[in-house]
Scaffold this active site. Structure first.
Site, PDB file in Angstrom:
ATOM      1  N   GLY A 109       0.516  -1.153   0.044  1.00  0.00           N
ATOM      2  CA  GLY A 109      -0.058  -0.196  -0.017  1.00  0.00           C
ATOM      3  C   GLY A 109       0.564   1.060   0.048  1.00  0.00           C
TER       4      GLY A 109
ATOM      5  N   ASN B 254      -5.122   1.629 -14.172  1.00  0.00           N
ATOM      6  CA  ASN B 254      -3.647   1.482 -13.015  1.00  0.00           C
ATOM      7  C   ASN B 254      -2.171   1.634 -13.209  1.00  0.00           C
ATOM      8  OD1 ASN B 254      -2.816  -1.126 -11.436  1.00  0.00           O
ATOM      9  ND2 ASN B 254      -2.462  -2.121 -13.906  1.00  0.00           N
TER      10      ASN B 254
ATOM     11  N   HIS C  86       1.648  -0.042 -13.878  1.00  0.00           N
ATOM     12  CA  HIS C  86       2.458  -1.238 -14.221  1.00  0.00           C
ATOM     13  C   HIS C  86       3.729  -0.884 -14.118  1.00  0.00           C
ATOM     14  CE1 HIS C  86       2.902  -5.798 -15.305  1.00  0.00           C
ATOM     15  NE2 HIS C  86       3.824  -5.216 -15.630  1.00  0.00           N
TER      16      HIS C  86
ATOM     17  N   GLU D 126       6.861   5.865  -9.778  1.00  0.00           N
ATOM     18  CA  GLU D 126       5.647   5.911  -9.017  1.00  0.00           C
ATOM     19  C   GLU D 126       4.861   6.849  -8.140  1.00  0.00           C
ATOM     20  OE1 GLU D 126       4.724   0.898  -9.625  1.00  0.00           O
ATOM     21  OE2 GLU D 126       4.892   1.187  -7.857  1.00  0.00           O
TER      22      GLU D 126
HETATM   23  C1  GAR Z   1       3.481  -1.309  -7.243  1.00  0.00           C
HETATM   24  O1  GAR Z   1       4.666  -1.527  -7.542  1.00  0.00           O
HETATM   25  C2  GAR Z   1       2.933  -1.389  -9.024  1.00  0.00           C
HETATM   26  O2  GAR Z   1       3.162  -0.540  -9.674  1.00  0.00           O
HETATM   27  C3  GAR Z   1       2.345  -3.110  -9.184  1.00  0.00           C
HETATM   28  O3  GAR Z   1       2.249  -3.482  -7.848  1.00  0.00           O
HETATM   29  C4  GAR Z   1       3.048  -2.933  -6.596  1.00  0.00           C
HETATM   30  C5  GAR Z   1       2.353  -2.424  -5.374  1.00  0.00           C
HETATM   31  O4  GAR Z   1       3.222  -1.845  -4.699  1.00  0.00           O
HETATM   32  N1  GAR Z   1       1.667  -3.674  -9.571  1.00  0.00           N
HETATM   33  C6  GAR Z   1       1.460  -4.682 -10.112  1.00  0.00           C
HETATM   34  O5  GAR Z   1       2.678  -5.119 -10.707  1.00  0.00           O
HETATM   35  C7  GAR Z   1       0.388  -5.301 -11.514  1.00  0.00           C
HETATM   36  N2  GAR Z   1       0.370  -6.017 -12.241  1.00  0.00           N
HETATM   37  P1  GAR Z   1       2.524  -1.002  -3.478  1.00  0.00           P
HETATM   38  O6  GAR Z   1       1.675  -1.935  -2.296  1.00  0.00           O
HETATM   39  O7  GAR Z   1       3.565  -0.335  -2.665  1.00  0.00           O
HETATM   40  O8  GAR Z   1       1.751   0.258  -3.698  1.00  0.00           O
END
Ligand code: GAR
Length: 194
Positions: free
Chosen positions: A14, A104, A106, A176
């Site tokens: 999260g 989303n 990625h 991100e």
């Molecule tokens: C993030 O890096 C996001 O880009 C990735 O999961 C992570 C969640 O991190 N998403 C994917 O890989 C989707 N295919 P977080 O829970 O620390 O935000």
């Protein structure tokens, strides 16, 4: 004026959800109204609690239940959905209902390193295995297929020869956290004209 409400769908730690919540904390037009997780053990539920954001947990069959999911999103008056590390495939009725309002992020440069199972460290390992010299983030609309919706924005970072998946994930997460909140804001505000 009534604020636009975002739901964040997340299954992991999260960190992106936390950045989004902070970004919209005192926003005059947008608020985070719901965190939806696919795991009752996900760290994101702690984030929701810390910031007093309502949260809910779904499994695959609950999410795919049109009546249940629609009622939940109506209950919280959700206008826009932001996926941030959500593991379940979004069912077609939601894709349709939230067309142009479902995005989303990625952690790689799509269309490479996407698709089913391409999640978290698996993505970064795939980038390293391929010997790519750069990676980054992709913000995209969501359709019925994993990671195949229209690309909205990408940002890049270098992959060093000494990077392992963990090191690369840190670089990508920095991007991100920098870009996802501001792009979400831009896209939510844009839906005023839809
Ligand atoms: C993030 O890096 C996001 O880009 C990735 O999961 C992570 C969640 O991190 N998403 C994917 O890989 C989707 N295919 P977080 O829970 O620390 O935000």
């Amino acid at each position: 004026m009534k604020k636009r409400k975002i739901a964040i769908f997340a299954s992991g730690n999260g960190t992106n959800a936390a950045e989004l919540i902070k970004h919209f904390k005192n926003h005059p037009e947008i608020q985070v109204g719901l965190i939806l997780s696919s795991s009752s053990k996900a760290g994101v539920l702690k984030v929701a609690k810390e910031h007093n954001v309502p949260s809910s947990v779904v499994n695959k069959s609950l999410l795919s239940n049109n009546g249940y999911t629609t009622a939940l999103l109506n209950l919280y008056d959700i206008d826009f959905i932001v996926l941030a590390g959500f593991l379940l495939l979004i069912p077609p009725f939601l894709v349709k209902q939230f067309e142009g309002k479902l995005i989303n992020i990625h952690p790689a440069l799509l269309p490479k390193h996407g698709g089913k199972g391409m999640y978290g460290l698996h993505v970064h390992q795939s980038v390293i295995n391929e010997g790519d010299l750069e990676s980054g983030i992709t913000i995209h609309y969501v359709n019925e297929m994993y990671d195949r919706g229209k690309i909205i924005f990408q940002a890049k970072c270098k992959v060093d020869r000494r990077d392992n998946a963990e090191k690369l994930s840190k670089k990508v997460q920095e991007l991100e956290h920098k870009y996802y909140p501001e792009w979400t804001e831009k896209l939510v505000l844009q839906t005023r004209f839809m």
